[in-house]
Design a protein around this motif. Structure first.
Motif, PDB file in Angstrom:
ATOM      1  N   ASN A 141       0.778  -1.382   0.084  1.00 18.23           N
ATOM      2  CA  ASN A 141       0.169  -0.004   0.059  1.00 18.23           C
ATOM      3  C   ASN A 141       0.661   1.189  -0.173  1.00 18.23           C
ATOM      4  N   ASN A 142       1.967   1.230   0.768  1.00 17.87           N
ATOM      5  CA  ASN A 142       2.867   2.502   0.817  1.00 17.87           C
ATOM      6  C   ASN A 142       3.615   2.579  -0.713  1.00 17.87           C
ATOM      7  N   LYS A 186       2.020   1.567  -3.414  1.00 19.76           N
ATOM      8  CA  LYS A 186       1.093   2.201  -4.454  1.00 19.76           C
ATOM      9  C   LYS A 186       0.935   3.713  -4.118  1.00 19.76           C
ATOM     10  N   GLN A 187       0.877   3.865  -2.803  1.00 20.05           N
ATOM     11  CA  GLN A 187       0.421   5.714  -2.418  1.00 20.05           C
ATOM     12  C   GLN A 187       1.750   6.466  -3.200  1.00 20.05           C
ATOM     13  N   ASN A 188       2.790   5.808  -2.935  1.00 24.61           N
ATOM     14  CA  ASN A 188       4.085   6.749  -3.697  1.00 24.61           C
ATOM     15  C   ASN A 188       4.073   6.826  -5.144  1.00 24.61           C
ATOM     16  N   ALA A 228       1.341   6.466  -6.796  1.00 22.87           N
ATOM     17  CA  ALA A 228       0.236   7.488  -7.172  1.00 22.87           C
ATOM     18  C   ALA A 228       0.585   8.893  -6.987  1.00 22.87           C
ATOM     19  N   LEU A 229       1.214   9.418  -5.905  1.00 25.27           N
ATOM     20  CA  LEU A 229       1.575  10.649  -5.835  1.00 25.27           C
ATOM     21  C   LEU A 229       2.602  10.984  -7.019  1.00 25.27           C
TER      22      LEU A 229
END
Length: 148
Positions: A136-137, A139-141, A143-144
């Motif tokens: 998840n981390n 994926k978030q990075n 996406a950012l």
């Protein structure tokens, strides 16, 4: 239990010392361990002791994470990357590498503290490093970065 196969001089010296001591409570498994054997050795321990020498980099070989993800506290040399995790999460003890008295203090403290003293902290560590959270981390990075 001293487990794993190695032909370097450090391992050869350990094997010689084990033979000289000839103690029934010291078990040497000098072979490459299967994944099942590896996990079994970890599960049979109270603490896992790391005897790593200072390395040219701070990369870990993965044994630290394997030990903690299998809910066992550690006794590690007071050097990076080991001491970072032990100090941040209180998941074990440190000793000064090459200092027999320091190692003995850590071993005695481990005996006094017991495994249960570290289990809650190990679970906190696990929550930070379990695969789902790491994925998840990432994926978030990603996406950012895509938003930039």
């Amino acid at each position: 239990v001293i487990a794993g196969e190695s032909q370097n001089s450090y391992a050869v010296n350990i094997d010689k010392m084990v033979k000289v001591l000839n103690k029934k409570n010291i078990i040497r498994i000098s072979k490459y361990l299967t994944d099942e054997e590896y996990r079994g050795v970890i599960h049979k321990t109270h603490f896992v002791l790391f005897c790593n020498k200072i390395a040219p980099s701070v990369a870990s070989n993965g044994t630290l994470f394997d030990t903690l993800l299998n809910s066992r506290p550690v006794i590690v040399p007071d050097q990076r990357p080991f001491n970072y995790y032990v100090k941040k999460y209180n998941i074990g003890l440190t000793y000064k590498a090459g200092d027999k008295k320091s190692l003995l203090r850590a071993l005695n403290r481990a005996k006094e503290d017991g495994v249960d003293n570290y289990i809650d902290n190990i679970r906190k560590f696990q929550k930070d490093y379990l695969l789902d959270k790491v994925i998840n981390n990432i994926k978030q990075n990603i996406a950012l970065r895509n938003q930039e």
